[in-house]
Design a protein around this motif. Structure first.
Motif, PDB file in Angstrom:
ATOM      1  N   LEU A 141      -7.994  -3.572   9.421  1.00 31.36           N
ATOM      2  CA  LEU A 141      -7.827  -3.543  10.870  1.00 31.36           C
ATOM      3  C   LEU A 141      -9.099  -3.954  11.602  1.00 31.36           C
ATOM      4  CD1 LEU A 141      -5.704  -0.276  11.191  1.00 31.36           C
ATOM      5  CD2 LEU A 141      -4.931  -2.638  11.533  1.00 31.36           C
ATOM      6  N   HIS A 142     -10.223  -3.955  10.867  1.00 35.28           N
ATOM      7  CA  HIS A 142     -11.489  -4.423  11.436  1.00 35.28           C
ATOM      8  C   HIS A 142     -11.916  -5.747  10.805  1.00 35.28           C
ATOM      9  CE1 HIS A 142     -11.584  -0.094  12.475  1.00 35.28           C
ATOM     10  NE2 HIS A 142     -12.269  -0.500  13.533  1.00 35.28           N
ATOM     11  N   GLY A 143     -10.973  -6.394  10.091  1.00 33.67           N
ATOM     12  CA  GLY A 143     -11.260  -7.703   9.511  1.00 33.67           C
ATOM     13  C   GLY A 143     -12.151  -7.658   8.299  1.00 33.67           C
ATOM     14  N   ARG A 144     -12.251  -6.495   7.646  1.00 29.90           N
ATOM     15  CA  ARG A 144     -13.126  -6.346   6.486  1.00 29.90           C
ATOM     16  C   ARG A 144     -12.317  -5.911   5.268  1.00 29.90           C
ATOM     17  NH1 ARG A 144     -15.788  -2.216   6.707  1.00 29.90           N
ATOM     18  NH2 ARG A 144     -15.069  -1.202   8.621  1.00 29.90           N
ATOM     19  N   GLY A 145     -12.961  -5.951   4.102  1.00 33.53           N
ATOM     20  CA  GLY A 145     -12.350  -5.422   2.892  1.00 33.53           C
ATOM     21  C   GLY A 145     -11.502  -6.431   2.133  1.00 33.53           C
ATOM     22  N   PRO A 146     -10.872  -5.975   1.058  1.00 33.02           N
ATOM     23  CA  PRO A 146     -10.158  -6.893   0.162  1.00 33.02           C
ATOM     24  C   PRO A 146      -8.886  -7.495   0.752  1.00 33.02           C
ATOM     25  CG  PRO A 146      -9.877  -4.604  -0.562  1.00 33.02           C
ATOM     26  CD  PRO A 146     -10.910  -4.594   0.514  1.00 33.02           C
ATOM     27  N   LEU A 147      -8.181  -6.783   1.638  1.00 36.95           N
ATOM     28  CA  LEU A 147      -6.918  -7.314   2.134  1.00 36.95           C
ATOM     29  C   LEU A 147      -7.098  -8.599   2.938  1.00 36.95           C
ATOM     30  CD1 LEU A 147      -4.876  -4.104   3.108  1.00 36.95           C
ATOM     31  CD2 LEU A 147      -4.736  -5.485   1.032  1.00 36.95           C
ATOM     32  N   PRO A 148      -7.940  -8.626   3.970  1.00 35.56           N
ATOM     33  CA  PRO A 148      -8.126  -9.902   4.687  1.00 35.56           C
ATOM     34  C   PRO A 148      -8.793 -10.966   3.827  1.00 35.56           C
ATOM     35  CG  PRO A 148      -9.609  -8.220   5.552  1.00 35.56           C
ATOM     36  CD  PRO A 148      -8.660  -7.522   4.632  1.00 35.56           C
ATOM     37  N   ALA A 149      -9.656 -10.544   2.894  1.00 31.81           N
ATOM     38  CA  ALA A 149     -10.297 -11.534   2.017  1.00 31.81           C
ATOM     39  C   ALA A 149      -9.254 -12.217   1.138  1.00 31.81           C
ATOM     40  CB  ALA A 149     -11.354 -10.852   1.151  1.00 31.81           C
ATOM     41  N   ALA A 150      -8.324 -11.423   0.606  1.00 27.89           N
ATOM     42  CA  ALA A 150      -7.267 -11.994  -0.234  1.00 27.89           C
ATOM     43  C   ALA A 150      -6.319 -12.856   0.586  1.00 27.89           C
ATOM     44  CB  ALA A 150      -6.502 -10.876  -0.929  1.00 27.89           C
ATOM     45  N   ALA A 151      -5.937 -12.363   1.769  1.00 34.11           N
ATOM     46  CA  ALA A 151      -5.033 -13.129   2.624  1.00 34.11           C
ATOM     47  C   ALA A 151      -5.671 -14.448   3.042  1.00 34.11           C
ATOM     48  CB  ALA A 151      -4.651 -12.311   3.852  1.00 34.11           C
ATOM     49  N   GLY A 152      -6.959 -14.418   3.355  1.00 36.30           N
ATOM     50  CA  GLY A 152      -7.661 -15.625   3.760  1.00 36.30           C
ATOM     51  C   GLY A 152      -7.721 -16.663   2.654  1.00 36.30           C
ATOM     52  N   ALA A 153      -7.673 -16.205   1.404  1.00 32.80           N
ATOM     53  CA  ALA A 153      -7.689 -17.121   0.264  1.00 32.80           C
ATOM     54  C   ALA A 153      -6.284 -17.522  -0.160  1.00 32.80           C
ATOM     55  CB  ALA A 153      -8.420 -16.472  -0.915  1.00 32.80           C
ATOM     56  N   GLY A 154      -5.277 -17.022   0.557  1.00 30.90           N
ATOM     57  CA  GLY A 154      -3.895 -17.360   0.223  1.00 30.90           C
ATOM     58  C   GLY A 154      -3.364 -16.646  -0.995  1.00 30.90           C
ATOM     59  N   LEU A 155      -3.949 -15.491  -1.336  1.00 29.47           N
ATOM     60  CA  LEU A 155      -3.513 -14.757  -2.523  1.00 29.47           C
ATOM     61  C   LEU A 155      -2.334 -13.843  -2.206  1.00 29.47           C
ATOM     62  CD1 LEU A 155      -6.929 -13.624  -4.091  1.00 29.47           C
ATOM     63  CD2 LEU A 155      -5.651 -15.741  -4.481  1.00 29.47           C
ATOM     64  N   ARG A 156      -1.485 -13.669  -3.185  1.00 29.78           N
ATOM     65  CA  ARG A 156      -0.443 -12.647  -3.096  1.00 29.78           C
ATOM     66  C   ARG A 156      -1.118 -11.290  -3.266  1.00 29.78           C
ATOM     67  NH1 ARG A 156       4.829 -12.338  -3.544  1.00 29.78           N
ATOM     68  NH2 ARG A 156       4.959 -14.591  -3.883  1.00 29.78           N
ATOM     69  N   VAL A 157      -0.754 -10.336  -2.406  1.00 30.35           N
ATOM     70  CA  VAL A 157      -1.312  -8.989  -2.494  1.00 30.35           C
ATOM     71  C   VAL A 157      -0.173  -8.011  -2.742  1.00 30.35           C
ATOM     72  CG1 VAL A 157      -2.595  -7.160  -1.335  1.00 30.35           C
ATOM     73  CG2 VAL A 157      -3.231  -9.548  -0.976  1.00 30.35           C
ATOM     74  N   MET A 158      -0.138  -7.440  -3.934  1.00 31.77           N
ATOM     75  CA  MET A 158       0.879  -6.471  -4.305  1.00 31.77           C
ATOM     76  C   MET A 158       0.309  -5.067  -4.121  1.00 31.77           C
ATOM     77  SD  MET A 158       2.506  -8.227  -7.718  1.00 31.77           S
ATOM     78  CE  MET A 158       3.910  -9.340  -7.553  1.00 31.77           C
ATOM     79  N   ALA A 159       0.913  -4.308  -3.216  1.00 30.06           N
ATOM     80  CA  ALA A 159       0.452  -2.949  -2.926  1.00 30.06           C
ATOM     81  C   ALA A 159       1.148  -1.980  -3.876  1.00 30.06           C
ATOM     82  CB  ALA A 159       0.747  -2.584  -1.484  1.00 30.06           C
ATOM     83  N   SER A 160       0.382  -1.335  -4.721  1.00 28.64           N
ATOM     84  CA  SER A 160       0.942  -0.357  -5.648  1.00 28.64           C
ATOM     85  C   SER A 160       0.830   1.045  -5.068  1.00 28.64           C
ATOM     86  CB  SER A 160       0.229  -0.436  -7.000  1.00 28.64           C
ATOM     87  OG  SER A 160      -1.160  -0.185  -6.849  1.00 28.64           O
ATOM     88  N   ALA A 161       1.633   1.962  -5.603  1.00 22.63           N
ATOM     89  CA  ALA A 161       1.608   3.383  -5.226  1.00 22.63           C
ATOM     90  C   ALA A 161       1.715   3.606  -3.720  1.00 22.63           C
ATOM     91  CB  ALA A 161       0.348   4.053  -5.775  1.00 22.63           C
ATOM     92  N   PRO A 162       2.700   2.996  -3.037  1.00 20.73           N
ATOM     93  CA  PRO A 162       2.808   3.202  -1.587  1.00 20.73           C
ATOM     94  C   PRO A 162       3.122   4.645  -1.210  1.00 20.73           C
ATOM     95  CG  PRO A 162       4.781   2.125  -2.425  1.00 20.73           C
ATOM     96  CD  PRO A 162       3.784   2.137  -3.546  1.00 20.73           C
ATOM     97  N   LEU A 163       3.743   5.388  -2.144  1.00 16.24           N
ATOM     98  CA  LEU A 163       4.005   6.813  -1.917  1.00 16.24           C
ATOM     99  C   LEU A 163       3.016   7.673  -2.689  1.00 16.24           C
ATOM    100  CD1 LEU A 163       7.920   6.843  -2.059  1.00 16.24           C
ATOM    101  CD2 LEU A 163       6.428   6.704  -0.066  1.00 16.24           C
ATOM    102  N   HIS A 164       1.945   7.053  -3.141  1.00 18.49           N
ATOM    103  CA  HIS A 164       0.876   7.735  -3.860  1.00 18.49           C
ATOM    104  C   HIS A 164       1.404   8.432  -5.113  1.00 18.49           C
ATOM    105  CE1 HIS A 164      -3.298   8.732  -4.073  1.00 18.49           C
ATOM    106  NE2 HIS A 164      -3.079  10.023  -4.206  1.00 18.49           N
ATOM    107  N   GLY A 165       2.274   7.724  -5.824  1.00 15.81           N
ATOM    108  CA  GLY A 165       2.683   8.207  -7.132  1.00 15.81           C
ATOM    109  C   GLY A 165       3.954   9.017  -7.174  1.00 15.81           C
ATOM    110  N   GLY A 166       4.716   9.093  -6.118  1.00 17.34           N
ATOM    111  CA  GLY A 166       5.961   9.859  -6.187  1.00 17.34           C
ATOM    112  C   GLY A 166       6.562  10.094  -4.831  1.00 17.34           C
ATOM    113  N   GLU A 167       6.710  11.351  -4.464  1.00 12.16           N
ATOM    114  CA  GLU A 167       7.283  11.706  -3.172  1.00 12.16           C
ATOM    115  C   GLU A 167       6.286  11.402  -2.052  1.00 12.16           C
ATOM    116  OE1 GLU A 167      10.432  12.722  -2.672  1.00 12.16           O
ATOM    117  OE2 GLU A 167      10.677  12.320  -4.804  1.00 12.16           O
ATOM    118  N   PRO A 168       6.755  11.362  -0.807  1.00  9.84           N
ATOM    119  CA  PRO A 168       5.835  11.092   0.305  1.00  9.84           C
ATOM    120  C   PRO A 168       4.679  12.084   0.308  1.00  9.84           C
ATOM    121  CG  PRO A 168       8.109  11.103   1.059  1.00  9.84           C
ATOM    122  CD  PRO A 168       8.130  11.585  -0.356  1.00  9.84           C
TER     123      PRO A 168
END
Length: 483
Positions: free
Chosen positions: A384-411
């Motif tokens: 959200l501040h334009g830093r870190g791996p997510l914008p860096a990967a997006a800027g390079a055109g990489l696919r970004v697969m987010a794992s553990a969206p529920l942190h391993g199980g239930e919310p």
């Protein structure tokens, strides 16, 4: 780069059953290209004339049915005519601005791209689009299932941004693509998935494009369990890994001379011989001659605390992966990490540099997989501040697969109904967590490991919602970090 599109009405081959009658209906359409199949039947002619006419039709039909690629051609045709999942390109229904930051993806997982000398033809969402040859570089990443910035497409293709926007506008008008603040897509994860075959069939039925797995999942059985669903649904893309292995696989590797006994005891390896051998086992277990994506599995495990040794090991593994791409055994590769990016064992920029060194120039590193959730939300806050791996990967055109969206199980317990209503009124806490991750800048796929039909359906409903705005994500992270 104008396109001509023609609407087609045909069923999708996802989980739709197809019979010989369906095939013959399609064959009959192909036969209409021949004049003898368009002539009036000689119903009032002499018997010998009628017999000659029937014999001619039989020979023409036999020629088509004798083609050993007939079923493959039929499947490809049905893929191209599969209706896409309608996603409005809000607020760009009437036109797409010339804005390189806008992102585009296809609305169907089963698009077909045919490249000719004078034109490229895209069949998607029940329409056929014809473009000039230079459009191939724009269309290829979209057909591969990626969500890409318009600016990145223009740069890759060497075209003016205005030309790319015009092409994409044709796809949007034909309901084959969507543009805007695109919510990431749902993909099936198989880590701790209790009913893998059933989950894979359900994911295919819902239109999911990707399944993620690894040779050590389900005590080493995950890939074998996935094979029938992958065979039944060739359009499903598979992401698998090399790194961790079971005790049985380690013993086999020792017997094959790929690992030493000391290396096998560790249960993890990035050595070139192991990576090469594991890719062969992955292909055999999955029943796929060509793997869509191979990820180095938690590479940070290889040399903890020693960045130079780790980078050297990763570069050597990337060399093997580049060789596999050249041999046609792998389409692309990347890394799947739990803590490597967060702890800066490597950065996205360093990964790209290592891949370029391994390839000697143009490389095939195309994806990163990392945990993103409202518990592990550092990547979201950084993005959200334009830093870190997510914008860096997006800027390079990489696919970004987010794992553990529920942190391993239930919310996560921190997400109650009140916070869910803040995220998007009407969603359950689990749905709210999934939508928040799917809306995170740079994320293209959200991996959900679930065996339950209701859980998958609810998650699919969540990602069908419009993406959360950056302002809303800032509000959410602010609430979660407040004392």
């Amino acid at each position: 780069m104008d396109a001509q599109s023609q609407k087609a009405s045909c069923v999708s081959p996802g989980l739709q059953t197809h019979t010989a009658t369906d095939l013959m209906a399609w064959v009959s359409e192909r036969l209409l290209a021949h004049e003898d199949w368009r002539r009036d039947l000689p119903l009032l002619a002499a018997p010998d004339v009628q017999a000659d006419a029937v014999d001619g039709m039989r020979k023409r039909l036999a020629e088509l049915l004798d083609d050993p690629t007939l079923l493959a051609r039929y499947r490809a045709a049905m893929d191209g005519q599969a209706v896409g999942r309608m996603v409005p390109s809000l607020p760009y229904i009437d036109g797409i601005p010339v804005d390189g930051g806008l992102r585009v993806r296809l609305t169907t997982a089963r698009a077909v791209l045919e490249v000719g000398e004078d034109a490229v033809t895209l069949s998607a969402a029940g329409s056929t689009f014809e473009f000039a040859p230079e459009a191939e570089a724009v269309l290829r990443p979209l057909v591969d299932g990626r969500t890409v910035d318009l600016a990145a497409l223009a740069e890759t293709a060497g075209l003016a941004l205005e030309d790319v926007v015009g092409l994409v506008h044709e796809l949007v008008a034909g309901q084959a693509a969507t543009v805007g603040a695109v919510t990431a897509q749902l993909a099936l994860g198989t880590y701790r998935c209790r009913a893998i075959p059933e989950a894979a069939v359900r994911a295919a039925a819902s239109g999911a494009q990707w399944i993620d797995t690894a040779p050590n999942y389900a005590t080493g059985q995950a890939q074998t369990l996935l094979a029938p669903a992958l065979a039944a649904h060739p359009s499903l893309r598979i992401a698998t890994k090399a790194g961790y292995f079971t005790a049985a696989t380690g013993a086999d590797a020792v017997n094959a001379g790929v690992l030493t006994e000391d290396q096998a005891v560790v249960g993890h390896s990035l050595t070139p011989d192991y990576v090469r051998g594991q890719m062969g086992r992955n292909r055999a277990q999955l029943g796929r001659e060509r793997l869509d994506l191979v990820l180095l599995h938690n590479p940070e495990r290889a040399h903890p605390g020693d960045r130079l040794a780790l980078h050297r090991a990763m570069r050597e593994a990337f060399v093997i992966l580049e060789e596999a791409v050249a041999a046609g055994h792998v389409a692309g590769y990347g890394i799947a990490t739990w803590a490597g990016l967060e702890e800066e064992a490597f950065t996205v920029r360093e990964l790209l540099a290592l891949a370029a060194e391994a390839a000697g120039g143009r490389h095939h590193l195309v994806a990163v997989q990392m945990p993103v959730s409202l518990v592990m939300m550092t990547p979201i806050a950084q993005a959200l501040h334009g830093r870190g791996p997510l914008p860096a990967a997006a800027g390079a055109g990489l696919r970004v697969m987010a794992s553990a969206p529920l942190h391993g199980g239930e919310p996560p317990g921190i997400v109650d109904q009140e916070l869910a209503d803040l995220i998007r009124p009407g969603l359950t806490p689990a749905q709210a967590c999934v939508l928040a991750v799917a809306s995170s800048p740079g994320v293209t796929d959200v991996l959900l490991a679930t065996s339950g039909a209701s859980h998958w359906s609810q998650a699919a409903d969540a990602v069908a919602h419009p993406s959360l705005t950056a302002a809303k994500l800032r509000e959410i992270t602010g609430v979660l970090t407040s004392p």
